[in-house]
Design a protein around this motif. Sequence first.
Motif, short mmCIF file in Angstrom:
data_model
loop_
_atom_site.label_atom_id
_atom_site.label_comp_id
_atom_site.label_asym_id
_atom_site.label_seq_id
_atom_site.Cartn_x
_atom_site.Cartn_y
_atom_site.Cartn_z
N HIS A 5 0.83 -1.20 0.00
CA HIS A 5 0.00 0.00 0.00
C HIS A 5 0.87 1.26 0.00
O HIS A 5 1.78 1.40 0.81
CB HIS A 5 -0.91 0.02 1.23
CG HIS A 5 -1.74 1.26 1.30
ND1 HIS A 5 -2.78 1.49 0.43
CD2 HIS A 5 -1.66 2.34 2.10
CE1 HIS A 5 -3.32 2.67 0.71
NE2 HIS A 5 -2.66 3.20 1.73
N VAL A 6 0.56 2.16 -0.91
CA VAL A 6 1.22 3.46 -0.97
C VAL A 6 0.13 4.51 -0.81
O VAL A 6 -0.82 4.55 -1.60
CB VAL A 6 1.99 3.66 -2.29
CG1 VAL A 6 2.54 5.07 -2.40
CG2 VAL A 6 3.12 2.64 -2.41
N ASN A 7 0.26 5.32 0.20
CA ASN A 7 -0.70 6.40 0.46
C ASN A 7 -0.78 7.31 -0.77
O ASN A 7 0.26 7.66 -1.34
CB ASN A 7 -0.22 7.18 1.69
CG ASN A 7 -1.18 8.24 2.14
OD1 ASN A 7 -1.67 9.02 1.33
ND2 ASN A 7 -1.42 8.30 3.42
N PRO A 8 -1.98 7.71 -1.17
CA PRO A 8 -2.11 8.60 -2.33
C PRO A 8 -1.35 9.93 -2.18
O PRO A 8 -0.98 10.53 -3.17
CB PRO A 8 -3.62 8.86 -2.42
CG PRO A 8 -4.25 7.70 -1.73
CD PRO A 8 -3.28 7.28 -0.65
N ALA A 130 10.51 15.04 -1.81
CA ALA A 130 11.11 13.96 -2.61
C ALA A 130 11.72 12.90 -1.71
O ALA A 130 11.55 11.69 -1.95
CB ALA A 130 12.15 14.53 -3.57
N LEU A 131 12.41 13.31 -0.66
CA LEU A 131 13.01 12.34 0.26
C LEU A 131 11.94 11.55 1.01
O LEU A 131 12.05 10.33 1.16
CB LEU A 131 13.94 13.05 1.25
CG LEU A 131 15.22 13.64 0.64
CD1 LEU A 131 15.96 14.46 1.68
CD2 LEU A 131 16.11 12.53 0.07
N ARG A 136 8.76 6.48 1.59
CA ARG A 136 7.49 5.75 1.63
C ARG A 136 7.47 4.66 0.55
O ARG A 136 6.97 3.56 0.78
CB ARG A 136 6.30 6.69 1.44
CG ARG A 136 6.18 7.83 2.44
CD ARG A 136 6.25 7.41 3.88
NE ARG A 136 5.21 6.43 4.22
CZ ARG A 136 5.14 5.80 5.38
NH1 ARG A 136 6.02 6.04 6.32
NH2 ARG A 136 4.18 4.95 5.61
N LEU A 137 7.99 4.97 -0.63
CA LEU A 137 8.06 3.97 -1.69
C LEU A 137 8.99 2.82 -1.29
O LEU A 137 8.70 1.65 -1.55
CB LEU A 137 8.54 4.60 -3.01
CG LEU A 137 7.60 5.62 -3.65
CD1 LEU A 137 8.28 6.30 -4.82
CD2 LEU A 137 6.28 4.99 -4.06
#
Length: 176
Positions: A5-8, A130-131, A136-137
């Motif tokens: 899951h990646v938060n929008p 960006a960091l 998160r990715l």
Amino acid sequence: MTTSHVNPLVTYGLFLAWAVHDAEELARGPRWIRENLPGLRERFPGAPEAVWRAMEKVDEREFAAAVGVMAVIVASAAAAGARSGGRSAFYQGALTGFGLHGLVHLAQAAAVRDAPPGAPTSPLVVIPFALWARGRLRKAGVLRPVRLGGVAAGLAVAAGATVVSHAVGRKVAARF
């Protein structure tokens, strides 16, 4: 440890962070260039004349149109990221290019010993976002590793998108 899951906010946040950053550039860009161009020419006499001519030609209409074109590019990257759960190479490349372009703004600020457009929001918005998004990715297990070639490609894509945006912006501004 990884999750799919990646938060929008990680994906669509690219567009939000870009919008904050470019709003600052839009508010300050052409005027800053007009006011500082003579001093920049004097300080950097070895820069190609074509650079100075291109900078002289940028007005508020062209700059605004270029920002609009870039909005489409960044929104497309963010949407690709959202659709793919952050896996999209287009999204991750845009995210990398966005963060690296923040570093370019800081280098510009150091070179001109001033805060040119984009420099104030780079350490406050661009680089931290960006960091954070890359983190998160990574946590989600979908971050593609970036090697030196990826860094060069990210900068090249960001530069290319900027050139295309201004070329289209110039044509749009000339029509109105």
